[in-house]
Design a protein around this motif. Sequence first.
Motif, PDB file in Angstrom:
ATOM      1  N   VAL A  37     -61.057 110.553-176.929  1.00 27.36           N
ATOM      2  CA  VAL A  37     -61.803 109.429-176.169  1.00 27.36           C
ATOM      3  C   VAL A  37     -63.168 109.510-176.112  1.00 27.36           C
ATOM      4  CG1 VAL A  37     -62.647 109.516-173.144  1.00 27.36           C
ATOM      5  CG2 VAL A  37     -60.375 110.376-173.847  1.00 27.36           C
ATOM      6  N   ALA A  38     -63.939 110.913-176.680  1.00 29.29           N
ATOM      7  CA  ALA A  38     -65.207 111.029-177.662  1.00 29.29           C
ATOM      8  C   ALA A  38     -65.316 110.411-178.482  1.00 29.29           C
ATOM      9  CB  ALA A  38     -65.483 112.383-177.579  1.00 29.29           C
ATOM     10  N   LEU A  39     -64.631 109.744-179.615  1.00 23.35           N
ATOM     11  CA  LEU A  39     -64.462 108.800-180.919  1.00 23.35           C
ATOM     12  C   LEU A  39     -65.490 108.011-180.831  1.00 23.35           C
ATOM     13  CD1 LEU A  39     -61.331 109.361-182.578  1.00 23.35           C
ATOM     14  CD2 LEU A  39     -63.148 110.331-182.994  1.00 23.35           C
ATOM     15  N   PRO A  40     -66.293 107.192-181.503  1.00 14.95           N
ATOM     16  CA  PRO A  40     -67.178 106.046-181.126  1.00 14.95           C
ATOM     17  C   PRO A  40     -66.378 104.884-181.141  1.00 14.95           C
ATOM     18  CG  PRO A  40     -67.988 107.874-183.283  1.00 14.95           C
ATOM     19  CD  PRO A  40     -66.320 108.107-182.994  1.00 14.95           C
ATOM     20  N   GLN A  41     -66.246 103.701-180.381  1.00 16.41           N
ATOM     21  CA  GLN A  41     -65.864 103.313-179.975  1.00 16.41           C
ATOM     22  C   GLN A  41     -65.003 101.959-181.315  1.00 16.41           C
ATOM     23  OE1 GLN A  41     -65.303 101.942-176.947  1.00 16.41           O
ATOM     24  NE2 GLN A  41     -63.456 100.307-177.895  1.00 16.41           N
ATOM     25  N   GLN A  42     -66.176 102.424-182.739  1.00 18.40           N
ATOM     26  CA  GLN A  42     -66.143 101.251-183.660  1.00 18.40           C
ATOM     27  C   GLN A  42     -64.607 101.716-184.169  1.00 18.40           C
ATOM     28  OE1 GLN A  42     -68.778 102.629-183.557  1.00 18.40           O
ATOM     29  NE2 GLN A  42     -69.577 103.342-185.457  1.00 18.40           N
ATOM     30  N   LEU A  43     -63.965 102.900-183.639  1.00 16.72           N
ATOM     31  CA  LEU A  43     -63.378 103.383-184.497  1.00 16.72           C
ATOM     32  C   LEU A  43     -61.566 103.471-183.979  1.00 16.72           C
ATOM     33  CD1 LEU A  43     -64.333 107.343-185.724  1.00 16.72           C
ATOM     34  CD2 LEU A  43     -63.803 104.705-187.123  1.00 16.72           C
TER      35      LEU A  43
END
Length: 238
Positions: A37-43
């Motif tokens: 959930v905490a990953l950057p949106q582009q990933l």
Amino acid sequence: MVKSRADARIRHPRHERRGEARLPAAVATLIAIALYVALPQQLLVAPRYVLPVLELLLLVPLIAINPKRLTRQTKTFRVLSLALVLLIAGGNLTALGILVHELVHAEVKDGPSLLVAALQVWLTNIIVFGLAYWELDRGGPVARTQSSRSELPLADFRFSQDENDDAVEEVADGASKACDWVPTLVDYLYISVTNSTAFSPTDTMPLSTRAKILMSIESVAALVTSLLVIARAVSILH
């Protein structure tokens, strides 16, 4: 006649054991979900909460079946538990692929966030492969404690405890034959940690083809993360 420590430990048949605690696996799964959930949106290949919600929907019935101890197992339980691990692994490996693509083909300027994302992917990798080994080896966590050794499927891993019965007493008393020792989630997470840091097995050897394939995938993913992603991120910081 003086009983050994191993004799003192074996008091009940294997099928009367309480079973492995549910909490560690539930916590590990929730940490993996939180890291995603905490990953950057582009990933992410989908809206941020789609995959985590699906994973939670799989986790809830698993906890309901065995809320405290892993003692009951059905075909549905096995399908749900393996599907949950596969879903987490698929999401994380996809994120790693996108991260590598962004580094190779895109102009990346935010080095610090890239370092954090790489760490998140690496930690999730350790957790999810540890869960995979835990779910697959010798029929899974329920079978390992609730079935006799003669009824267990072939082992996917050979632990040092499986061959310590001829060592000195204080070591032999903790061996599988002496005290009916079985691996728990911590043991499989340890395999995952060492495989992700050494890129090879250490004291625990893979035996089955599927175990070797899984460890190979984990090693390659860890190697890519360590050598390509982190190295590129450090260069960006400079």
